[in-house]
Motif scaffolding. Structure first.
Motif, mmCIF file in Angstrom:
data_model
loop_
_atom_site.group_PDB
_atom_site.id
_atom_site.type_symbol
_atom_site.label_atom_id
_atom_site.label_comp_id
_atom_site.label_asym_id
_atom_site.label_seq_id
_atom_site.Cartn_x
_atom_site.Cartn_y
_atom_site.Cartn_z
ATOM 1 N N MET A 35 11.352 -10.165 40.281
ATOM 2 C CA MET A 35 11.585 -10.543 41.683
ATOM 3 C C MET A 35 11.799 -12.043 41.822
ATOM 4 O O MET A 35 12.704 -12.485 42.531
ATOM 5 C CB MET A 35 10.408 -10.122 42.575
ATOM 6 C CG MET A 35 10.368 -8.661 42.863
ATOM 7 S SD MET A 35 9.185 -8.215 44.134
ATOM 8 C CE MET A 35 7.647 -8.740 43.444
ATOM 9 N N VAL A 36 10.992 -12.823 41.140
ATOM 10 C CA VAL A 36 11.079 -14.279 41.221
ATOM 11 C C VAL A 36 12.413 -14.789 40.681
ATOM 12 O O VAL A 36 12.953 -15.779 41.184
ATOM 13 C CB VAL A 36 9.897 -14.922 40.456
ATOM 14 C CG1 VAL A 36 10.074 -16.417 40.314
ATOM 15 C CG2 VAL A 36 8.584 -14.612 41.157
ATOM 16 N N ASP A 42 21.997 -10.526 44.638
ATOM 17 C CA ASP A 42 21.891 -9.352 43.768
ATOM 18 C C ASP A 42 21.438 -8.133 44.589
ATOM 19 O O ASP A 42 20.557 -8.241 45.443
ATOM 20 C CB ASP A 42 20.866 -9.656 42.667
ATOM 21 C CG ASP A 42 20.845 -8.620 41.559
ATOM 22 O OD1 ASP A 42 20.859 -7.414 41.867
ATOM 23 O OD2 ASP A 42 20.784 -9.019 40.385
ATOM 24 N N ALA A 43 22.026 -6.985 44.340
ATOM 25 C CA ALA A 43 21.671 -5.762 45.060
ATOM 26 C C ALA A 43 20.193 -5.408 44.875
ATOM 27 O O ALA A 43 19.555 -4.873 45.786
ATOM 28 C CB ALA A 43 22.548 -4.607 44.602
ATOM 29 N N ILE A 49 12.916 -6.283 48.590
ATOM 30 C CA ILE A 49 12.519 -6.530 49.988
ATOM 31 C C ILE A 49 12.054 -5.230 50.632
ATOM 32 O O ILE A 49 11.028 -5.190 51.308
ATOM 33 C CB ILE A 49 13.690 -7.145 50.795
ATOM 34 C CG1 ILE A 49 14.051 -8.517 50.245
ATOM 35 C CG2 ILE A 49 13.354 -7.206 52.288
ATOM 36 C CD1 ILE A 49 12.955 -9.554 50.319
ATOM 37 N N HIS A 50 12.808 -4.166 50.421
ATOM 38 C CA HIS A 50 12.449 -2.864 50.986
ATOM 39 C C HIS A 50 11.075 -2.416 50.503
ATOM 40 O O HIS A 50 10.237 -1.960 51.281
ATOM 41 C CB HIS A 50 13.512 -1.827 50.613
ATOM 42 C CG HIS A 50 13.212 -0.470 51.133
ATOM 43 N ND1 HIS A 50 12.550 0.488 50.382
ATOM 44 C CD2 HIS A 50 13.458 0.101 52.341
ATOM 45 C CE1 HIS A 50 12.400 1.574 51.100
ATOM 46 N NE2 HIS A 50 12.948 1.367 52.287
ATOM 47 N N GLN A 54 6.422 -2.336 52.474
ATOM 48 C CA GLN A 54 5.278 -1.420 52.483
ATOM 49 C C GLN A 54 3.989 -2.195 52.734
ATOM 50 O O GLN A 54 3.083 -1.705 53.395
ATOM 51 C CB GLN A 54 5.162 -0.674 51.154
ATOM 52 C CG GLN A 54 6.309 0.258 50.879
ATOM 53 C CD GLN A 54 6.119 0.939 49.543
ATOM 54 O OE1 GLN A 54 5.082 1.539 49.292
ATOM 55 N NE2 GLN A 54 7.104 0.833 48.683
ATOM 56 N N ILE A 55 3.915 -3.396 52.201
ATOM 57 C CA ILE A 55 2.729 -4.230 52.378
ATOM 58 C C ILE A 55 2.615 -4.637 53.843
ATOM 59 O O ILE A 55 1.566 -4.498 54.458
ATOM 60 C CB ILE A 55 2.775 -5.482 51.478
ATOM 61 C CG1 ILE A 55 2.762 -5.063 50.013
ATOM 62 C CG2 ILE A 55 1.627 -6.426 51.799
ATOM 63 C CD1 ILE A 55 3.058 -6.185 49.039
ATOM 64 N N SER A 56 3.704 -5.100 54.409
ATOM 65 C CA SER A 56 3.726 -5.536 55.796
ATOM 66 C C SER A 56 3.372 -4.395 56.737
ATOM 67 O O SER A 56 2.621 -4.555 57.684
ATOM 68 C CB SER A 56 5.109 -6.097 56.146
ATOM 69 O OG SER A 56 5.180 -6.392 57.495
ATOM 70 N N MET A 57 3.916 -3.213 56.470
ATOM 71 C CA MET A 57 3.671 -2.057 57.329
ATOM 72 C C MET A 57 2.214 -1.639 57.290
ATOM 73 O O MET A 57 1.649 -1.224 58.288
ATOM 74 C CB MET A 57 4.596 -0.916 56.944
ATOM 75 C CG MET A 57 6.049 -1.198 57.283
ATOM 76 S SD MET A 57 7.251 -0.003 56.627
ATOM 77 C CE MET A 57 6.531 1.537 57.021
#
Length: 61
Positions: A35-36, A42-43, A49-50, A54-57
């Protein structure tokens, strides 16, 4: 004493010992590193991000 607890990564779905926990979600070392180093064009960046949403939700429940 070392902790050898295994966790399931929210990015790749694999069970790993090493990584980070954000809130209550685990991200393995391999996915964290990828990720870093992934360019925002990049796709795979959008996939990360998607998955991270899950963490935010979960913090709003």
């Amino acid at each position: 004493m070392e902790d050898h607890t295994e966790h399931v990564c929210i990015i790749c779905g694999q069970t790993k010992e090493e990584g980070i926990t954000i809130v209550s979600q685990f991200i393995c070392e391999d996915c964290e590193s990828e990720m870093v180093h992934t360019d925002t064009e990049d796709a795979k960046y959008h996939y990360f991000i998607h998955q991270m949403r899950q963490i935010s939700m979960q913090t709003h429940v």
